[in-house]
Design an enzyme around this catalytic site. Structure first.
Site, PDB file in Angstrom:
ATOM      1  CG  HIS A 149      10.810  87.350  61.127  1.00 25.88           C
ATOM      2  ND1 HIS A 149       9.709  86.577  60.843  1.00 25.88           N
ATOM      3  CD2 HIS A 149      10.363  88.606  61.284  1.00 25.88           C
ATOM      4  CE1 HIS A 149       8.640  87.348  60.836  1.00 25.88           C
ATOM      5  NE2 HIS A 149       9.007  88.586  61.098  1.00 25.88           N
TER       6      HIS A 149
ATOM      7  CG  HIS B 206       2.139  87.042  63.562  1.00 27.04           C
ATOM      8  ND1 HIS B 206       1.646  87.599  64.697  1.00 27.04           N
ATOM      9  CD2 HIS B 206       3.358  87.611  63.376  1.00 27.04           C
ATOM     10  CE1 HIS B 206       2.519  88.480  65.171  1.00 27.04           C
ATOM     11  NE2 HIS B 206       3.553  88.505  64.386  1.00 27.04           N
TER      12      HIS B 206
END
Lengths: 233, 764
Positions: free
Chosen positions: B52, B99
């Site tokens: 990430h 998300h």
């Protein structure tokens, strides 16, 4: 004419009310911070939409205790024009300037769309430029807009023509299908007994320019301006 | 954990593995430090080197994307979001981010904090967000669990954005079994900043105090970045505590206070705290500035007592920023945040040594070189093994001849089926739960347009914005599918009257360690690059989300494109609704073809024949450019009444939607005989590069003159006051009144959602 737009932490239609009055209707406008203790030298106060203080408790429940709201009450009692829009309507009810309350929408969901309103009383400072029976189109954008009051209050509101706007269809017929939130008697906006304090759930400040799809909201602001100049003259 | 500060666990290879680091990566760390990392340091490495934060498996490929353009104001990756010059002394900051994993286990908070995070990326650059978009993917609405996720995500996006006070103006929602168990939630924010007021994530000047502002730090979201870098499994429910909790009111205060502080000139540098919280913000700021920071973690305002330095460094509590204050302006900074009832706490200062040192009551608990942690610098970079997925053998062997063509007498039924398909049907149920108009700039909101148009106050201009990606196309042909995502997003912006200028991307894929997944990823990046070069829309930044898998396999590869376009005169924007009876309809196509037979990869094939197979639809980028240029020339001439591109559901759906969006109008269409073309290909094929427009009858003759030779304008019909009638050659194949096409289109999604209340609770 000078409009004062109250700004609470969490207000988010404050800039829209300012833009509508200042730039579109070309009046004087200024922001009033929630911690100020006086509204100052203004001709009308707008309590704008948004989520004052986050509205995590109950819409408007905290805002009523802010320093500025004490003076808004004083200003209203002295006869000043006060317009509460959406969250502002909720705050005026919580502050006791208007009767009743706004509950969660019947759908239990936030709803944002254009609706039609029928003008129910053209003899108020907020509607005097229109005619009773006119149909206007305003947007709504709220999760807690279901107007409710007990029967005695409702009876009095209706008997004294204090319902100024009702949800209707494009032809002006008031029906359950035209009611976006389950408000009792399709009530979208009311005034106080003296007629100088108005609360509306739909957003007139969002529809004052053709570019954005409708300028029907001018009705309210232009009425206030006309009322003010008549008083001043 | 409360006494972990006093006796943190011993750092071992096993503990490193538990933190998601490979043995190889752990060895690099020990080599570099020449010692065993402390527990806090291990935590820092694990989040900074997570997929990430480090982009370790994507960076080399991302660098192949076109990233330069005349209108770009910052270099890609240099700041939090892309920044485009729109003239009038203004810049537009925009970015999309995923998300997905949080939303899969906690849809409401996962989606809400996704919205919060992307807005922070925008206002940390000094830009005021003026609109939001989102791109959502779910499994089939027939499943209660999917309805629970869909409902929670929509409420989460709505509640956060509505309270924050930024309108949600556009987006897309697709449903397919491929997203079952791993929904995609991509949120995009667009903001406007005065060019001389752009903020930077700089920590240039040693001695400047470092502040943490906004919410207090709690235990929420610890290891969120690491969680996002793993596949979703049966055990993922246990990761619900890794999902942060959003507070849009705090974010609204943080926005107003931060913009006020920037305007007052007291801020030297500002960085939002997204994934990996204080860790990523401090290390990224110092890595890019070549400086260091001393941070006293015991001074960080904590939400609960007993938090350890490890927890404070890894917390992903929302609505926080790290600020480097100008020397001597500390009181003003605190006054501004205090006015907005927010805490601004000094926790350290910028140093000239290129180290980030974390202290806990005076004792060093971490002492690291920021360059060793930063993406593209010390963080590992891998190019993974690739292998063409085996499923492509099967899908490419599809022969449309095995499917009977639609007979003229059932074409109308097929159209009605498509209009009621959740992928095509109106998303009104979704967007009415979003405030689409707050801040009074929404000229064209969700619904009757290919892209949203938002005006920029104090200028003549507007922004046309849209997200796009048909994951089915990318699954069937990764390279062309990604080309189509870009081409369609640009086409949508053109149809709204805009000039496409740049994109942001959100690349949602499966596990990059699987060679077939990595092959599709690399092909899709190539396709995106092809189309961005052809359309001259550079990639300004974005986000990569790997590990979008669930026990049954990976999601459709979904490289979502967020397109930004400029509308030079916002009053001249165009919608997809027919405007006047008598107007003449033209179909703009490439010059070499009007009809095609392919039904591969279409919604028709999926909905009517229950097959997801074949190739991606036809696209030739030269043709696409020609058609978009032709449409822009026509719209720029000011005569176009409505414009709508041909996409999901093909030409018949494009025509039906133009009627549905209109106020009491219909269309009478005459298409030339299909000859050797399949009728279903003509009506429902999704070949790209076609745009339907209408003009006043008096302007019809001008159309051919304005369309360049490499495109063609076919006069196909007129706007009527009736329903939708389509003739192909001599056959009337569609003849439906307005209500017949409106009802399924408008009601399908709401009906699916109210048929049975969505199960509440995570196990529903």
């Amino acid at each position: 004419m000078t409009f004062g737009v109250v700004v609470f932490p969490g207000s988010n239609c404050d800039h829209d009310a300012y833009h509508a009055t200042k730039h579109v209707l070309e009046q004087d406008a200024r922001f009033i911070w929630h911690q100020e203790e006086e509204v100052g030298n203004v001709d009308a106060v707008i309590v704008p939409g948004g989520f004052s203080y986050g509205d995590y408790l109950r819409s408007g429940a905290v805002a009523q205790f802010s320093p500025i709201m004490q003076d808004v009450v004083r200003f209203a009692e002295d006869g000043g024009l006060v317009l509460g829009i959406c969250n502002g309507f909720q705050i005026l009810c919580e502050a006791g300037l208007l009767p009743g309350t706004l509950m969660r929408n019947e759908s239990l969901r936030f709803t944002c769309k254009h609706v039609h309103l029928r003008v129910e009383n053209d003899a108020t400072p907020f509607t005097q430029r229109g005619q009773t029976g006119d149909v206007v189109q305003f947007p709504v954008a709220h999760g807690e807009g279901r107007y409710y009051a007990d029967e005695d209050v409702l009876e009095e509101l209706e008997a004294t023509d204090r319902v100024v706007f009702r949800y209707a269809d494009a032809g002006g017929t008031v029906s359950p299908a035209a009611n976006p939130n389950g408000s009792v008697n399709n009530i979208a906006g009311i005034v106080n007994e003296a007629g100088n304090v108005c609360g509306v759930m739909p957003h007139p400040e969002r529809c004052v320019e053709d570019l954005l799809g409708s300028d029907d909201g001018r009705l309210i602001f232009e009425s206030m301006i006309e009322h003010r100049s008549a008083v001043a003259a | 954990m409360s006494d972990a500060a006093l006796s943190p666990p011993e750092v071992t290879r096993e503990l490193a593995r538990d933190h998601g680091l490979t043995d190889e990566e752990y060895d690099w760390i020990v080599d570099r430090l020449d010692r065993t990392p402390t527990f806090v340091e291990l935590g820092i490495y694990s989040v900074m080197w997570s997929e990430h934060c480090s982009y370790k498996n994507s960076l080399p490929l991302l660098k192949t994307l076109p990233q330069e353009g005349d209108q770009l104001l910052v270099e890609v990756g240099e700041e939090n979001a892309g920044l485009v010059d729109i003239g009038d002394g203004l810049g537009v900051a925009f970015k999309i981010e995923s998300h997905n994993h949080p939303s899969a286990v906690e849809p409401y908070e996962g989606a809400a904090t996704g919205v919060g995070g992307i807005h922070r990326d925008i206002f940390t650059m000094g830009a005021r967000p003026i609109c939001a978009l989102n791109s959502l993917r779910f499994g089939s609405l027939e499943r209660p669990r999917v309805r629970y996720l869909f409902d929670g995500v929509v409420r989460g996006i709505g509640d956060y954005g509505n309270s924050f006070g930024v309108p949600t103006v556009a987006g897309e929602v697709y449903f397919d079994d491929a997203y079952e168990g791993n929904p995609l939630v991509n949120a995009m924010s667009v903001g406007v900043v005065e060019k001389d007021g752009i903020a930077s994530a700089a920590a240039d000047e040693p001695g400047c105090p470092v502040y943490i502002v906004g919410s207090a730090t709690g235990r929420d979201g610890i290891h969120g970045a690491t969680f996002a870098s793993e596949e979703i499994s049966e055990d993922s429910e246990e990761d619900r505590p890794s999902v942060q909790v959003g507070d849009p009111f705090q974010e609204k205060l943080l926005l107003e206070a931060s913009l006020e502080a920037l305007k007052a000139g007291v801020v030297a540098g500002i960085q939002d705290m997204g994934a990996a919280g204080i860790t990523s913000s401090s290390f990224e700021m110092t890595a890019s500035s070549g400086t260091g920071m001393d941070l006293h973690l015991d001074r960080v305002p904590a939400r609960e007592s007993g938090m350890t330095p490890y927890e404070i460094m890894l917390s992903e509590s929302q609505e926080r920023m790290l600020i480097v204050c100008k020397k001597g302006r500390e009181d003003e900074l605190q006054e501004i945040y205090g006015k907005w009832d927010l805490e601004a706490q000094k926790i350290g200062e910028v140093t000239d040594e290129h180290r980030v040192r974390c202290f806990w009551h005076g004792e060093v608990v971490a002492d690291l070189d920021p360059s060793h942690l930063a993406a593209g610098e010390g963080a590992p970079v891998y190019e993974r093994e690739t292998e063409r997925p085996a499923y492509l053998e099967d899908t490419r062997s599809f022969d449309a001849a095995d499917i009977d063509d639609v007979p003229p007498e059932t074409a109308a039924d097929a159209l009605l089926n498509l209009l009621a398909a959740p992928n095509i049907a109106s998303k009104q149920w979704v967007y009415e739960q979003y405030d689409t108009m707050v801040r009074t700039n929404t000229v064209v909101g969700p619904g009757p347009s290919d892209a949203a148009v938002v005006r920029v106050k104090d200028t003549e201009k507007g922004l046309a914005v849209k997200t796009d990606c048909n994951g089915r196309y990318v699954y069937l042909h990764p390279r062309r599918g990604a080309q189509i995502a870009v081409a369609e997003a640009a086409r949508n912006v053109v149809c709204a009257g805009g000039r496409p200028v740049a994109i942001t991307n959100c690349l949602n894929f499966g596990n990059p360690y699987k060679p077939d997944v990595y092959w599709t990823f690399s092909q899709a990046i190539q396709g995106m690059g092809d189309a961005c070069r052809a359309l001259d829309t550079p990639v300004t930044g974005g986000n990569v989300s790997f590990y979008n898998e669930h026990p049954e396999g990976a999601v459709f590869p979904t490289p979502t494109v967020g397109m930004l376009g400029i509308v030079d005169d916002v009053r001249a924007s165009v919608t997809a609704a027919l405007q006047n009876e008598g107007d003449v309809l033209f179909l703009i196509t490439p010059s070499t073809w009007m009809h095609r037979s392919e039904i591969d990869g279409t919604e028709y094939l999926a909905t009517v024949h229950n097959r997801t197979t074949g190739d991606a639809p036809h696209l030739d980028l030269d043709e696409e450019v020609a058609v978009q240029n032709a449409a822009r020339a026509l719209i720029g001439d000011g005569r176009v009444q409505h414009a709508h591109d041909v996409s999901d559901g093909g030409l018949a759906v494009t025509l039906a939607e133009s009627v549905i969006h209109a106020d009491g109008l219909g269309a009478d269409i005459d298409l030339p005989g299909a000859d050797d073309h399949r009728l279903d290909g003509v009506l429902f094929g999704e070949a790209q590069s076609r745009i339907l427009v209408s003009v006043r009858p008096g302007d019809a003759d001008r159309v051919h003159a304005l369309v360049p030779d490499d495109a063609a304008a076919h006069r196909i019909g007129t706007v009527t006051s009736g329903g939708l009638r389509i003739r192909v050659g001599d056959d009337t194949v569609i003849d439906l009144d307005r209500e017949a096409i409106q009802t399924p289109y408008r009601e399908a999604v709401a009906t699916a959602m109210t048929a049975e209340e969505p199960a509440d609770g995570p196990t529903g």
